[in-house]
Design a protein around this motif. Structure first.
Motif, PDB file in Angstrom:
ATOM      1  N   UNK A 118       0.834  -1.201   0.000  1.00 17.55           N
ATOM      2  CA  UNK A 118       0.000   0.000   0.000  1.00 17.55           C
ATOM      3  C   UNK A 118       0.870   1.252   0.000  1.00 17.55           C
ATOM      4  N   UNK A 119       1.968   1.222   0.757  1.00 22.84           N
ATOM      5  CA  UNK A 119       2.894   2.360   0.796  1.00 22.84           C
ATOM      6  C   UNK A 119       3.492   2.620  -0.581  1.00 22.84           C
ATOM      7  N   UNK A 120       3.739   1.548  -1.344  1.00 19.92           N
ATOM      8  CA  UNK A 120       4.267   1.697  -2.697  1.00 19.92           C
ATOM      9  C   UNK A 120       3.301   2.470  -3.586  1.00 19.92           C
ATOM     10  N   UNK A 121       2.013   2.285  -3.383  1.00 21.95           N
ATOM     11  CA  UNK A 121       1.001   2.984  -4.177  1.00 21.95           C
ATOM     12  C   UNK A 121       0.582   4.311  -3.534  1.00 21.95           C
ATOM     13  N   UNK A 122       1.281   4.689  -2.470  1.00 25.18           N
ATOM     14  CA  UNK A 122       0.937   5.917  -1.772  1.00 25.18           C
ATOM     15  C   UNK A 122       2.121   6.875  -1.749  1.00 25.18           C
ATOM     16  N   UNK A 123       3.226   6.434  -1.187  1.00 26.97           N
ATOM     17  CA  UNK A 123       4.394   7.294  -1.075  1.00 26.97           C
ATOM     18  C   UNK A 123       4.655   7.679   0.362  1.00 26.97           C
ATOM     19  N   UNK A 124       5.446   8.734   0.540  1.00 28.13           N
ATOM     20  CA  UNK A 124       5.882   9.127   1.865  1.00 28.13           C
ATOM     21  C   UNK A 124       4.816   9.747   2.739  1.00 28.13           C
ATOM     22  N   UNK A 125       3.717  10.195   2.139  1.00 34.75           N
ATOM     23  CA  UNK A 125       2.603  10.743   2.909  1.00 34.75           C
ATOM     24  C   UNK A 125       1.324  10.465   2.132  1.00 34.75           C
ATOM     25  N   UNK A 126       0.238  10.292   2.837  1.00 36.44           N
ATOM     26  CA  UNK A 126      -0.975   9.710   2.279  1.00 36.44           C
ATOM     27  C   UNK A 126      -1.484  10.412   1.029  1.00 36.44           C
ATOM     28  N   UNK A 127      -1.409  11.740   0.961  1.00 41.54           N
ATOM     29  CA  UNK A 127      -2.016  12.452  -0.175  1.00 41.54           C
ATOM     30  C   UNK A 127      -1.262  12.237  -1.482  1.00 41.54           C
ATOM     31  N   UNK A 128      -0.039  11.714  -1.397  1.00 47.00           N
ATOM     32  CA  UNK A 128       0.742  11.472  -2.610  1.00 47.00           C
ATOM     33  C   UNK A 128       0.180  10.323  -3.443  1.00 47.00           C
ATOM     34  N   UNK A 129      -0.836   9.631  -2.939  1.00 50.80           N
ATOM     35  CA  UNK A 129      -1.474   8.559  -3.696  1.00 50.80           C
ATOM     36  C   UNK A 129      -1.986   9.055  -5.039  1.00 50.80           C
ATOM     37  N   UNK A 130      -2.234  10.342  -5.146  1.00 54.54           N
ATOM     38  CA  UNK A 130      -2.790  10.888  -6.387  1.00 54.54           C
ATOM     39  C   UNK A 130      -1.908  10.567  -7.593  1.00 54.54           C
ATOM     40  N   UNK A 131      -0.592  10.716  -7.455  1.00 53.47           N
ATOM     41  CA  UNK A 131       0.294  10.505  -8.608  1.00 53.47           C
ATOM     42  C   UNK A 131       0.346   9.045  -9.023  1.00 53.47           C
ATOM     43  N   UNK A 132       0.603   8.080  -8.118  1.00 53.76           N
ATOM     44  CA  UNK A 132       0.523   6.677  -8.544  1.00 53.76           C
ATOM     45  C   UNK A 132      -0.858   6.301  -9.071  1.00 53.76           C
ATOM     46  N   UNK A 133      -1.900   6.873  -8.473  1.00 61.88           N
ATOM     47  CA  UNK A 133      -3.249   6.593  -8.949  1.00 61.88           C
ATOM     48  C   UNK A 133      -3.456   7.084 -10.371  1.00 61.88           C
ATOM     49  N   UNK A 134      -3.041   8.319 -10.632  1.00 58.90           N
ATOM     50  CA  UNK A 134      -3.151   8.891 -11.972  1.00 58.90           C
ATOM     51  C   UNK A 134      -2.374   8.054 -12.990  1.00 58.90           C
ATOM     52  N   UNK A 135      -1.134   7.732 -12.666  1.00 61.30           N
ATOM     53  CA  UNK A 135      -0.294   6.995 -13.606  1.00 61.30           C
ATOM     54  C   UNK A 135      -0.758   5.550 -13.772  1.00 61.30           C
TER      55      UNK A 135
END
Length: 340
Positions: free
Chosen positions: A125-142
């Motif tokens: 889940x962290x891989x699809x999120x990043x260092x903080x929760x709101x960064x999920x937008x970029x993996x989600x978009x891509x």
């Protein structure tokens, strides 16, 4: 969040960014209370949920012509700077402390250690999120764009709608509706391709099919979508261990698409210098704003500021500080890693 300079869409992106900041600031969630419930805060929280779906729809709309023509080469050119920013901001958020009190009492490494451990308990889940929760937008978009691009690459355009719909339905059944279906997912379904693919597909198909709706019917669409969203949220909250707060529900696509069509119907809405200037900072503000929110809430607690006053000040303070940070970063050598 890249797009052509259409005033209404730029204004829509700014409004959506403000909504996201308000959501993350948890405004009016402590007070005022009505029968012991923060009804105003709950309402504002749910009203803000159109923002990221609208970003996805816009991305699909503006990327459609070049993605259809160039496919994988264009996806890589589009994705590369976003991935660089995602990694860079993830590193920053892994380093910066979040809780002033724990740092003061137990030290920096104790505070960070707890956070790092939390991320490591759910590595996928962290891989699809990043260092903080709101960064999920970029993996989600891509992720969503990758699904659509692969279908285009293998000349399976006819499957874009059913595949996106299948991912969306599974995302809901294993997410907000999991308490009723008992389905599960290896990652939190808000992350990854489950919802993003469907929202991107909507914008993609609107552009590809040249679909438009007048303002009147756009407003009717968004109101029906929002009513459905709130109805679902209320229904789910009444279930065992149910929650009122959800990122995506069945009403979300209709609600967000109605807002998109309203903006499309009025392209000159918000056509002014402030809109065109601030819209350039939207992605940067999104990427940096949550640490400003975290620090703002720390300061509010330390100073014992009244919760209503803190809620009133939160959005303008976070928006202004985030904008100044983004514009300051543009003047540094690190700009290419952190902002666009």
């Amino acid at each position: 969040m890249s797009q052509s300079r259409v005033a209404s869409f730029e204004c829509g992106r700014i409004i959506a960014t403000i909504a996201i900041i308000a959501l993350h600031c948890q405004i009016f969630m402590q007070a005022p209370l009505f029968n012991g419930q923060p009804l105003l805060g709950m309402g504002l929280n749910q009203i803000s949920r159109f923002a990221v779906p609208l970003f996805f729809i816009m991305a699909g709309y503006f990327i459609q012509p070049r993605l259809t023509a160039e496919r994988l080469p264009y996806l890589w050119r589009y994705a590369r700077p976003l991935l660089i920013m995602w990694v860079s901001w993830s590193i920053i958020y892994l380093i910066l402390p979040f809780n002033f009190h724990i740092v003061a009492t137990d030290g920096y490494f104790a505070e960070r250690g707890m956070y790092w451990q939390k991320l490591l308990t759910t590595p996928l889940n962290t891989l699809f999120e990043g260092g903080l929760v709101h960064l999920w937008y970029i993996p989600g978009l891509l992720s969503g764009l990758t699904v659509i691009t692969i279908l285009l690459r293998f000349k399976l355009e006819r499957l874009i709608i059913p595949v996106a719909s299948g991912l969306f339905i599974f995302g809901l059944m294993a997410g907000s509706y999991a308490q009723m279906t008992d389905l599960s997912s290896p990652i939190f379904t808000r992350n990854g391709p489950f919802f993003s693919t469907f929202m991107i597909m909507l914008g993609f198909e609107v552009r590809r099919r040249n679909i438009s709706i007048n303002l009147k019917y756009s407003i009717i669409m968004l109101l029906i979508g929002f009513a459905l969203f709130i109805g679902e949220a209320n229904y789910l909250s009444l279930q065992e261990n149910g929650s009122f707060f959800h990122d995506f529900l069945f009403g979300t696509p209709l609600w967000a698409l109605g807002i998109f069509f309203a903006l499309l119907a009025k392209p000159n809405f918000g056509d002014n210098k402030i809109t065109h200037t601030l819209s350039k900072d939207v992605l940067g503000i999104y990427l940096c704003h949550l640490i400003i929110v975290i620090y703002y809430l720390n300061i509010v607690r330390l100073l014992g500021i009244n919760s209503i006053i803190a809620s009133i000040l939160a959005v303008p303070v976070v928006l202004i500080v985030s904008t100044l940070i983004v514009r300051g970063l543009r003047k540094t050598p690190m700009a290419r890693f952190l902002v666009r």
